[in-house]
Design an enzyme around this catalytic site. Structure first.
Site, PDB file in Angstrom:
ATOM      1  N   ARG A   1       0.810  -1.217   0.000  1.00 47.32           N
ATOM      2  CA  ARG A   1       0.000   0.000   0.000  1.00 47.32           C
ATOM      3  C   ARG A   1       0.848   1.273   0.000  1.00 47.32           C
ATOM      4  O   ARG A   1       0.478   2.277   0.597  1.00 47.32           O
ATOM      5  CB  ARG A   1      -0.965   0.004   1.187  1.00 47.32           C
ATOM      6  CG  ARG A   1      -1.956  -1.139   1.188  1.00 47.32           C
ATOM      7  CD  ARG A   1      -2.855  -1.108  -0.047  1.00 47.32           C
ATOM      8  NE  ARG A   1      -3.738  -2.279  -0.045  1.00 47.32           N
ATOM      9  CZ  ARG A   1      -3.470  -3.421  -0.675  1.00 47.32           C
ATOM     10  NH1 ARG A   1      -2.351  -3.542  -1.392  1.00 47.32           N
ATOM     11  NH2 ARG A   1      -4.308  -4.424  -0.639  1.00 47.32           N
TER      12      ARG A   1
ATOM     13  N   SER B   1     -11.125   0.650   2.727  1.00 48.35           N
ATOM     14  CA  SER B   1     -10.344   0.270   3.910  1.00 48.35           C
ATOM     15  C   SER B   1      -9.661   1.505   4.490  1.00 48.35           C
ATOM     16  O   SER B   1      -8.874   2.158   3.807  1.00 48.35           O
ATOM     17  CB  SER B   1      -9.303  -0.787   3.545  1.00 48.35           C
ATOM     18  OG  SER B   1      -9.933  -1.984   3.147  1.00 48.35           O
TER      19      SER B   1
ATOM     20  N   GLU C   1      -4.647   4.021   5.969  1.00 47.23           N
ATOM     21  CA  GLU C   1      -4.486   3.849   4.528  1.00 47.23           C
ATOM     22  C   GLU C   1      -5.042   5.066   3.799  1.00 47.23           C
ATOM     23  O   GLU C   1      -4.565   5.448   2.734  1.00 47.23           O
ATOM     24  CB  GLU C   1      -5.212   2.581   4.071  1.00 47.23           C
ATOM     25  CG  GLU C   1      -5.006   2.223   2.626  1.00 47.23           C
ATOM     26  CD  GLU C   1      -5.541   0.846   2.291  1.00 47.23           C
ATOM     27  OE1 GLU C   1      -6.278   0.741   1.291  1.00 47.23           O
ATOM     28  OE2 GLU C   1      -5.222  -0.121   3.013  1.00 47.23           O
TER      29      GLU C   1
END
EC number: 1.3.1.98
Length: 302
Positions: free
Chosen positions: A172, A221, A291
């Protein structure tokens, strides 16, 4: 508002929206007004815009699809840049060149119809290709850097195409020079039957709807998965399913989704995220990391 922004209308051909509420463009439906939201018509106009903003030291950020962003309630003193008009796709055998403003889902569908495999997972990830590259988006064990061949950046006023060997990326994340902008990416895909690619895409969509059928505004998310763990499971273990602050709530469907139950503020989401991190640390001994990008009222960057 920065004085230099007014003069952009003298030469800019793309769309300009002054004092535009970010809540209209962010999936969480929160955020105050940005001084200017500019949508360049071409790479060259993007280059000219970014050069001018940097020369005048006007803060800027790339809005992308607005699906991974939490702005401030006071808005943003500077310029938001939308790349939605910079979205061309070119195909050379199994190599796909795609500009950053294209949507992930339209790209996934387009290459699937050509019998090309490697990015079926993008069908379940909303947002733009540039955003997907910036965060190395992925799902169910796949990520976009598994097929990235080159990335084109606008860096210090110049376009630079960097081969995979010169790129630094991980879970990520994708490291790029400060204030550079992702403009395009080339992907090395593989041939497969149209039926097989379509089947995998349907499987990806099925998994998404089975586990993430969240009906309220959200950013996907919210926290990264710690090594060897799932963020949603840690949040659940901390007893936070359904926990809320103001009108921001931990989803009861998927606990790594923070949802807007109606008229939530950015402050609600920031307070909720902080409370989740604190409770998970106290309960599980693990520090969660966002995130979602937290955007302050005037900072530079993608």
């Amino acid at each position: 508002m920065h004085a230099g922004l007014e003069h952009i209308r003298d030469w800019f051909k793309g769309e300009l929206l002054f004092h535009e509420p970010l809540a209209r463009h962010v999936s969480l439906k929160v955020g105050g007004p940005v001084d200017l939201l500019a949508t360049p018509d071409s790479r060259e106009e993007l280059q000219q815009l970014v050069t001018l903003l940097d020369q005048q030291q006007i803060p800027r950020f790339v809005l992308g699809g607005g699906f991974n962003l939490l702005p401030s309630d006071v808005g943003y003193r500077g310029c938001a840049i939308s790349l939605k008009q910079i979205n061309r796709l070119q195909l050379d055998d199994t190599v796909v060149a795609i500009e950053a403003g294209a949507s992930n889902q339209s790209l996934a569908r387009a290459v699937a119809e050509l019998g090309l495999s490697g990015i079926e997972f993008l069908i379940g990830i909303p947002g733009s290709v540039g955003g997907a590259v910036r965060m190395n988006a992925g799902a169910h064990g796949s990520d976009i850097f598994s097929v990235v061949k080159t990335v084109t950046l606008l860096d210090q006023g110049q376009f630079r195409e960097l081969p995979r060997e010169q790129l630094t990326y991980g879970y990520r994340c994708f490291e790029i020079p400060d204030n550079s902008v992702i403009v395009a990416v080339t992907l090395q895909l593989s041939e497969d039957s149209l039926q097989a690619v379509r089947s995998r895409m349907e499987e990806q969509l099925g998994l998404r709807w089975a586990t993430q059928n969240v009906k309220f505004p959200n950013a996907g998310s919210f926290f990264k998965n710690p090594p060897g763990e799932s963020a949603w499971r840690l949040i659940d273990q901390a007893g936070l399913r359904g926990f809320s602050i103001g009108n921001a709530q931990v989803s009861e469907v998927h606990t790594n989704f923070l949802i807007n139950r109606g008229n939530a503020t950015a402050a609600d989401f920031r307070a909720l995220a902080a409370a989740v991190k604190e409770r998970v640390k106290a309960t599980c001994g693990i520090e969660l990391e966002e995130e979602v990008q937290l955007l302050d009222s005037g900072e530079c960057g993608q």
